[in-house]
Design a protein around this motif. Structure first.
Motif, PDB file in Angstrom:
ATOM      1  N   ARG A  48       0.837  -1.209   0.000  1.00  0.00           N
ATOM      2  CA  ARG A  48       0.000   0.000   0.000  1.00  0.00           C
ATOM      3  C   ARG A  48       0.866   1.251   0.000  1.00  0.00           C
ATOM      4  O   ARG A  48       0.686   2.160  -0.815  1.00  0.00           O
ATOM      5  CB  ARG A  48      -0.928   0.019   1.233  1.00  0.00           C
ATOM      6  N   THR A  49       1.816   1.305   0.944  1.00  0.00           N
ATOM      7  CA  THR A  49       2.666   2.492   1.058  1.00  0.00           C
ATOM      8  C   THR A  49       3.452   2.711  -0.235  1.00  0.00           C
ATOM      9  O   THR A  49       3.529   3.820  -0.764  1.00  0.00           O
ATOM     10  CB  THR A  49       3.632   2.334   2.252  1.00  0.00           C
ATOM     11  N   ASP A  96      -1.941   7.494   5.048  1.00  0.00           N
ATOM     12  CA  ASP A  96      -1.484   6.106   5.039  1.00  0.00           C
ATOM     13  C   ASP A  96      -1.687   5.490   6.427  1.00  0.00           C
ATOM     14  O   ASP A  96      -1.423   6.133   7.441  1.00  0.00           O
ATOM     15  CB  ASP A  96       0.004   6.089   4.653  1.00  0.00           C
ATOM     16  N   ASP A  97      -2.151   4.251   6.440  1.00  0.00           N
ATOM     17  CA  ASP A  97      -2.334   3.494   7.688  1.00  0.00           C
ATOM     18  C   ASP A  97      -3.362   4.126   8.630  1.00  0.00           C
ATOM     19  O   ASP A  97      -3.071   4.352   9.820  1.00  0.00           O
ATOM     20  CB  ASP A  97      -0.990   3.317   8.422  1.00  0.00           C
TER      21      ASP A  97
HETATM   22 MG    MG Z   1       2.514   0.684   4.803  1.00  0.00          MG
END
Ligand code: MG
Ligand code: ADP
Length: 342
Positions: A48-49, A96-97
């Motif tokens: 994802r990152t 993110d996250d």
């Molecule tokens: Mg990540």
């Protein structure tokens, strides 16, 4: 082997062109002053990152400002200020996250969901579904109701996983190493862990044709440790049940696991749901399958000898009673004697 893996080395983004196209389309919509929201989900280490970091290129081309914040970190007031600001220039706000966000930040995000997408803004929220947090899911559901799109990151295709391994090693890789890479189930963090463990243990050697492959078995412990770290964020109860499931093999049916662990089917299922949501196991018809055999073998190896033997004895009787063929039952009994590994 002389080319160690360097943290932060600029390896290319592999196997994600469809996802990048999708996101570039939404960046273009933001550039045209539309609002859009994307929930980017996937198991730990799936990338994802890495994917949202790759948005910079498209954003620059389209004249879209990119703000990328990662939780835990940004304060609720920062998020509020960011989303509240009237924007002259189109922008992409990537959080993110969000599963690690503090309650106040989740509250702010929840509140914005009630007004829907923000004009000229692409909002990207990335998350991992486990550990489950009610406040996170409430916020996510509110955005789903507001029309957010779901983008689920799938495992890398086998060819992309091998390509990643080859980039990390700096050589073409041979059949043995490819075999181990395939047990990472297309998870790029696990692929990276395989290569790192092999390099750290000096388990790779280069052949005359320039192909690099594994030599020896001395790196198995390092590999198991890396796989266990990968799932270390899961609840101990979930890990314990998965370790027992590992005795049944690469795939298993839930009633057999319930019988093996001597617990009601509903309890067993309740625990397994976390493993499913985390992407450690996947449902295939009536079976559950370990998504990464690397993780399963590490869990199996982590059982102490006595527990493993008694589980194999129980597995023999459980599966025998359930009608499994004699050779499967016999194999468990053999392993209970300590013969061979699963
Ligand atoms: Mg990540
Ligand atoms: N598509 C990809 N191609 C190459 N490397 C990748 C890809 N996706 C992830 N990686 C690498 O795998 C590791 C885990 O990715 P990361 O984005 O941190 O996962 P997540 O954020 O989903 O937990 C990182 O080292 C990252 O650079």
């Amino acid at each position: 082997m002389d080319e160690p893996v360097e943290a932060g080395q600029p390896f290319s983004l592999l196997g994600r062109s469809a996802e990048l196209d999708d996101l570039d389309g939404l960046l273009a919509a933001a550039a045209a002053r539309e609002g859009a929201v994307v929930l980017l989900e996937g198991e730990a280490g799936i990338g994802r990152t890495r994917l949202v970091e790759a948005l910079g290129h498209g954003a620059a081309m389209l004249g879209v400002d990119l703000v990328l914040l990662r939780f835990p970190g940004p304060a609720a007031a920062t998020i509020d200020g960011l989303l509240d600001a009237a924007t002259d220039r189109p922008r992409a706000v990537v959080l993110d996250d969000v599963h690690l966000a503090d309650d106040a930040s989740l509250e702010v995000l929840h509140r914005y969901a009630h007004s829907g997408p923000i004009p000229a803004t692409l909002l990207v929220l990335t998350e991992r579904p486990v550990p489950y947090r009610e406040a996170v899911q409430r916020m996510v559901v509110a955005w789903v109701r507001a029309g957010a799109r779901n983008l689920e990151l799938r495992p890398l295709a086998p060819s992309a996983a091998v390509e990643l391994a080859e980039q990390l090693v700096g050589h073409r890789v041979g059949p043995l190493l490819r075999g181990v890479v395939s047990t990472a189930g297309g998870n790029p963090r696990l692929v990276t862990a395989v290569i790192r463990a092999a390099l750290d243990a000096a388990a790779l050697s280069e052949h005359d044709d320039g192909v690099v492959d594994i030599e020896g078995v001395g790196w198995q412990t390092a590999l198991d440790a890396a796989a266990r770290t990968h799932i270390g964020y899961l609840d101990p109860g979930v890990l314990a049940l998965l370790s027992q499931a590992a005795v049944l093999g690469p795939s298993f049916v839930v009633p057999d696991l319930a019988a093996l662990t001597n617990q009601p089917l509903t309890d067993c299922w309740r625990t397994l749901r976390h493993a499913l949501a985390a992407g450690v196991v996947a449902a295939r018809g009536d079976r559950l399958v370990f998504r990464h055999d690397l993780v399963r073998t590490a869990l199996y190896a982590g059982l102490d000898e006595r527990t493993r033997r008694s589980l194999h004895i129980r597995a023999a009787s459980t599966l025998g009673e359930a009608g499994a063929p004699p050779h499967v039952v016999a194999a468990h009994l053999e392993r209970a004697q300590g013969a061979g590994a699963l």
